[in-house]
Scaffold this active site. Structure first.
Site, PDB file in Angstrom:
ATOM      1  N   HIS A  73      45.057  -2.244 -85.758  1.00 40.20           N
ATOM      2  CA  HIS A  73      45.907  -2.599 -85.172  1.00 40.20           C
ATOM      3  C   HIS A  73      47.279  -2.373 -84.712  1.00 40.20           C
ATOM      4  O   HIS A  73      48.086  -3.060 -85.500  1.00 40.20           O
ATOM      5  CB  HIS A  73      46.044  -4.165 -85.704  1.00 40.20           C
ATOM      6  CG  HIS A  73      46.115  -5.311 -85.042  1.00 40.20           C
ATOM      7  ND1 HIS A  73      45.260  -7.007 -84.844  1.00 40.20           N
ATOM      8  CD2 HIS A  73      47.287  -5.665 -84.236  1.00 40.20           C
ATOM      9  CE1 HIS A  73      45.884  -7.740 -84.287  1.00 40.20           C
ATOM     10  NE2 HIS A  73      46.828  -6.970 -83.634  1.00 40.20           N
ATOM     11  N   HIS A 106      41.444 -12.636 -81.888  1.00 41.45           N
ATOM     12  CA  HIS A 106      42.706 -12.845 -82.390  1.00 41.45           C
ATOM     13  C   HIS A 106      42.097 -13.975 -81.685  1.00 41.45           C
ATOM     14  O   HIS A 106      40.913 -14.704 -81.440  1.00 41.45           O
ATOM     15  CB  HIS A 106      43.460 -12.683 -81.405  1.00 41.45           C
ATOM     16  CG  HIS A 106      44.773 -13.352 -81.235  1.00 41.45           C
ATOM     17  ND1 HIS A 106      46.019 -12.802 -81.456  1.00 41.45           N
ATOM     18  CD2 HIS A 106      45.036 -14.437 -80.827  1.00 41.45           C
ATOM     19  CE1 HIS A 106      47.023 -13.728 -82.007  1.00 41.45           C
ATOM     20  NE2 HIS A 106      46.363 -15.181 -81.293  1.00 41.45           N
ATOM     21  N   ASN A 142      52.071 -13.947 -84.104  1.00 42.38           N
ATOM     22  CA  ASN A 142      51.294 -14.826 -83.653  1.00 42.38           C
ATOM     23  C   ASN A 142      50.594 -13.828 -85.134  1.00 42.38           C
ATOM     24  O   ASN A 142      49.641 -13.293 -84.203  1.00 42.38           O
ATOM     25  CB  ASN A 142      51.214 -15.225 -82.457  1.00 42.38           C
ATOM     26  CG  ASN A 142      49.791 -16.559 -82.389  1.00 42.38           C
ATOM     27  OD1 ASN A 142      49.365 -16.998 -83.090  1.00 42.38           O
ATOM     28  ND2 ASN A 142      49.633 -16.473 -81.056  1.00 42.38           N
ATOM     29  N   ASP A 176      49.384  -4.546 -87.026  1.00 43.94           N
ATOM     30  CA  ASP A 176      49.877  -5.919 -86.133  1.00 43.94           C
ATOM     31  C   ASP A 176      51.433  -5.386 -85.495  1.00 43.94           C
ATOM     32  O   ASP A 176      52.498  -6.116 -85.402  1.00 43.94           O
ATOM     33  CB  ASP A 176      50.084  -7.380 -85.935  1.00 43.94           C
ATOM     34  CG  ASP A 176      49.732  -7.908 -84.319  1.00 43.94           C
ATOM     35  OD1 ASP A 176      49.738  -7.735 -83.807  1.00 43.94           O
ATOM     36  OD2 ASP A 176      49.478  -9.302 -85.283  1.00 43.94           O
ATOM     37  N   ASN A 192      46.182  -5.677 -74.736  1.00 48.39           N
ATOM     38  CA  ASN A 192      47.259  -6.636 -73.825  1.00 48.39           C
ATOM     39  C   ASN A 192      48.738  -5.401 -73.658  1.00 48.39           C
ATOM     40  O   ASN A 192      49.745  -5.591 -73.725  1.00 48.39           O
ATOM     41  CB  ASN A 192      47.426  -7.878 -74.843  1.00 48.39           C
ATOM     42  CG  ASN A 192      48.727  -6.797 -75.885  1.00 48.39           C
ATOM     43  OD1 ASN A 192      48.640  -5.452 -76.681  1.00 48.39           O
ATOM     44  ND2 ASN A 192      49.355  -8.201 -76.458  1.00 48.39           N
ATOM     45  N   HIS A 202      50.321  -2.419 -81.366  1.00 43.98           N
ATOM     46  CA  HIS A 202      50.307  -2.481 -80.045  1.00 43.98           C
ATOM     47  C   HIS A 202      51.545  -1.081 -79.037  1.00 43.98           C
ATOM     48  O   HIS A 202      52.655  -1.391 -80.210  1.00 43.98           O
ATOM     49  CB  HIS A 202      51.242  -3.522 -79.303  1.00 43.98           C
ATOM     50  CG  HIS A 202      50.470  -4.789 -79.828  1.00 43.98           C
ATOM     51  ND1 HIS A 202      49.363  -5.211 -79.037  1.00 43.98           N
ATOM     52  CD2 HIS A 202      50.499  -4.925 -81.248  1.00 43.98           C
ATOM     53  CE1 HIS A 202      48.979  -6.729 -79.615  1.00 43.98           C
ATOM     54  NE2 HIS A 202      49.330  -6.218 -80.949  1.00 43.98           N
ATOM     55  N   HIS A 228      59.437  -5.297 -79.287  1.00 42.21           N
ATOM     56  CA  HIS A 228      59.671  -6.091 -78.246  1.00 42.21           C
ATOM     57  C   HIS A 228      61.474  -6.183 -78.340  1.00 42.21           C
ATOM     58  O   HIS A 228      62.099  -5.574 -79.143  1.00 42.21           O
ATOM     59  CB  HIS A 228      59.198  -7.673 -78.669  1.00 42.21           C
ATOM     60  CG  HIS A 228      58.793  -8.212 -78.684  1.00 42.21           C
ATOM     61  ND1 HIS A 228      57.799  -8.221 -77.097  1.00 42.21           N
ATOM     62  CD2 HIS A 228      57.549  -8.676 -79.567  1.00 42.21           C
ATOM     63  CE1 HIS A 228      56.689  -8.857 -77.969  1.00 42.21           C
ATOM     64  NE2 HIS A 228      56.328  -8.495 -78.651  1.00 42.21           N
TER      65      HIS A 228
HETATM   66  O1  DOR Z   1      52.907 -11.672 -83.094  1.00 45.06           O
HETATM   67  C1  DOR Z   1      52.134 -10.885 -82.322  1.00 45.06           C
HETATM   68  N1  DOR Z   1      52.183  -9.915 -80.842  1.00 45.06           N
HETATM   69  N2  DOR Z   1      51.179 -11.620 -82.145  1.00 45.06           N
HETATM   70  C2  DOR Z   1      49.882 -11.000 -81.364  1.00 45.06           C
HETATM   71  O2  DOR Z   1      48.774 -11.601 -81.302  1.00 45.06           O
HETATM   72  C3  DOR Z   1      50.607 -10.357 -79.803  1.00 45.06           C
HETATM   73  C4  DOR Z   1      50.950  -9.514 -80.551  1.00 45.06           C
HETATM   74  C5  DOR Z   1      52.173  -8.838 -79.453  1.00 45.06           C
HETATM   75  O3  DOR Z   1      51.601  -8.864 -78.086  1.00 45.06           O
HETATM   76  O4  DOR Z   1      53.340  -8.946 -79.158  1.00 45.06           O
END
Ligand code: DOR
Length: 430
Positions: free
Chosen positions: A60, A180, A279, A306, A94, A62, A310
């Site tokens: 998991h 999710h 989240n 996760d 995503n 990103h 950002h």
């Molecule tokens: O905290 C999160 N960030 N939860 C998610 O489900 C998506 C993720 C994101 O893509 O930044």
């Protein structure tokens, strides 16, 4: 290229460590024994200090590419993975565009082949553009070998009809639905857990029920569809209970928990700092305790980070408006080792299993094992020295972590993917 790991230690099931040498040939572990003297291209000397482990697996993360390259790229995200000791990572869909059609998935796979430093298995989405309206062509996409599973991570699937149809299609292709879980109708614009902190900071709260109610729905749908249903980032005690009961009922449900939900709870949020915003959110202390209990009794199968990078600018705007998510790849092992293994809450074998063989077994991956004949995905860790975590040293573009300046030990120092060194911290290598 052949590599010899000299004077390293391996972990025995009884927590003892044994000195050994490991010979890596043609991408595989050729031999593990007390002394190997073969001539090789490269020797790494562990000085009787470094522990050799199977490479970590994170299902998991990103990577943000394509479309979010200002936050992370395949290069920076996989370099961060390598530095954290991860040899296989699964990238969430995503992105922009979303991998929701075979040609988009193929395009993504090309980018991964060109740029990834560790093995990347991409997810495809369950619904087109993650909108929750129209299902993707699951059967067609599942024919592409490297596709890991299907998920709309970042958002919950709102209707039982969509979820049931997706599960039936995924089951027919022998793929998992990875969820999710979030029922939008009871989120009420929340940005932190609906509890002590939301009151103290006067922020809208996300009720625990928004997660657990969807898991309760989905385990029944998975039973009806005969589907492997995997729950992402479990955060509440009620979710743990629902999953435990579903497993007892023989439903094919598995689950993951993040390092931050294991190590933190809402009480750690003392100020309006968006590096604590993710989240699902950090929940109560009772939830945190239930997650560890669930992991220990096998209700939760393994750990996944996760990793959600950002920019600092995006996070600076405070809890209410900043995007959800924190980075995790470069801090996971050290944090879990320091704050769970060292105080004796879990054993080192348990931690290693949750990062290797457990996710490999749940998803049927041929990685995560350290034995002769296995693929040489390996991580060398130094359990001796300690450091302060420094977000400015991250290979990830994301510096959004609540763990900046935490003191840790247990550092990944060399990472090897299929017999190729992809990360090495120089002092330990000759
Ligand atoms: O905290 C999160 N960030 N939860 C998610 O489900 C998506 C993720 C994101 O893509 O930044």
């Amino acid at each position: 290229m052949n590599i010899l790991l000299k004077n390293v230690k391996r972990l025995l099931p009884n927590e003892k460590m044994e000195s050994c040498d490991v010979l890596i040939e043609e991408g595989k572990v050729k031999e593990i024994s007390s002394s190997i003297t073969n001539l090789v291209d490269q020797v790494i000397d562990g000085n009787d200090k470094l522990l050799v482990l199977p490479g970590f697996i994170d299902v998991h993360i990103h990577l943000r590419e394509p479309g979010g390259e200002h936050k992370e790229t395949i290069v920076t995200g996989t370099k961060a993975a390598a530095r954290g000791g991860f040899t296989t990572v699964c990238a969430m869909p995503n992105t922009n565009p979303v991998p929701d059609q075979p040609e988009k998935v193929r395009h993504l796979l090309e980018k991964i082949k060109e740029n990834a430093v560790v093995r990347v298995l991409p997810y495809a989405s369950i619904t087109k553009n993650l909108k929750g309206e129209e299902l993707t062509h699951i059967k067609e996409i599942a024919e592409i070998d490297q596709v890991f599973a299907f998920t709309d991570d970042g958002v919950g699937i709102q209707t039982a009809d969509h979820m049931l149809r997706a599960m039936k299609e995924a089951a027919a292709c022998n793929k998992a639905i990875v969820a999710h879980c979030e029922d939008n109708s009871i989120v009420y614009g929340g940005v932190v857990h609906d509890g002590e902190v939301s009151k103290r900071l006067n922020l809208p709260g996300i009720p625990s029920l928004s997660e657990s109610v969807q898991i309760a729905r989905d385990v029944l749908l998975a039973e009806a569809a005969g589907c492997h249903y995997h729950v992402c980032h479990v955060s509440t005690k009620e979710s743990v209970r629902v999953i435990r009961d579903a497993k007892k009922a023989g439903i094919h449900v598995t689950a993951e928990v993040t390092p931050h939900h294991l190590l933190l709870n809402e009480e750690f949020i003392t100020e309006n700092n968006a590096n604590y915003k993710m989240n699902p959110p950090l929940r109560s202390k009772a939830d945190q305790e239930a997650l560890l209990e669930g992991l220990l009794d096998g209700t939760i199968d393994f750990i996944a980070t996760d990793h959600a990078p950002h920019t600092e600018g995006e996070k600076e705007v405070g809890m209410h408006d900043a995007p959800f998510g924190i980075v995790g790849l470069e801090t996971a092992f050290s944090l879990l080792y320091t704050y769970l293994v060292e105080p004796g809450k879990v054993t080192l074998n348990q931690l290693v299993d949750w990062l290797t063989i457990k996710p490999a077994t749940v998803f049927n991956l041929p990685y995560g094992r350290l034995a002769e004949g296995e693929i040489a995905d390996l991580t060398l860790v130094d359990l001796t020295g300690g450091i302060k975590l420094d977000k400015n040293s991250f290979y990830s573009k994301g510096k959004n972590t609540p763990f900046h300046n935490w003191e840790v030990s247990g550092l990944p120092v060399v990472t090897i993917v299929e017999g190729k060194i992809v990360y090495e911290e120089c002092p330990h290598v000759i």
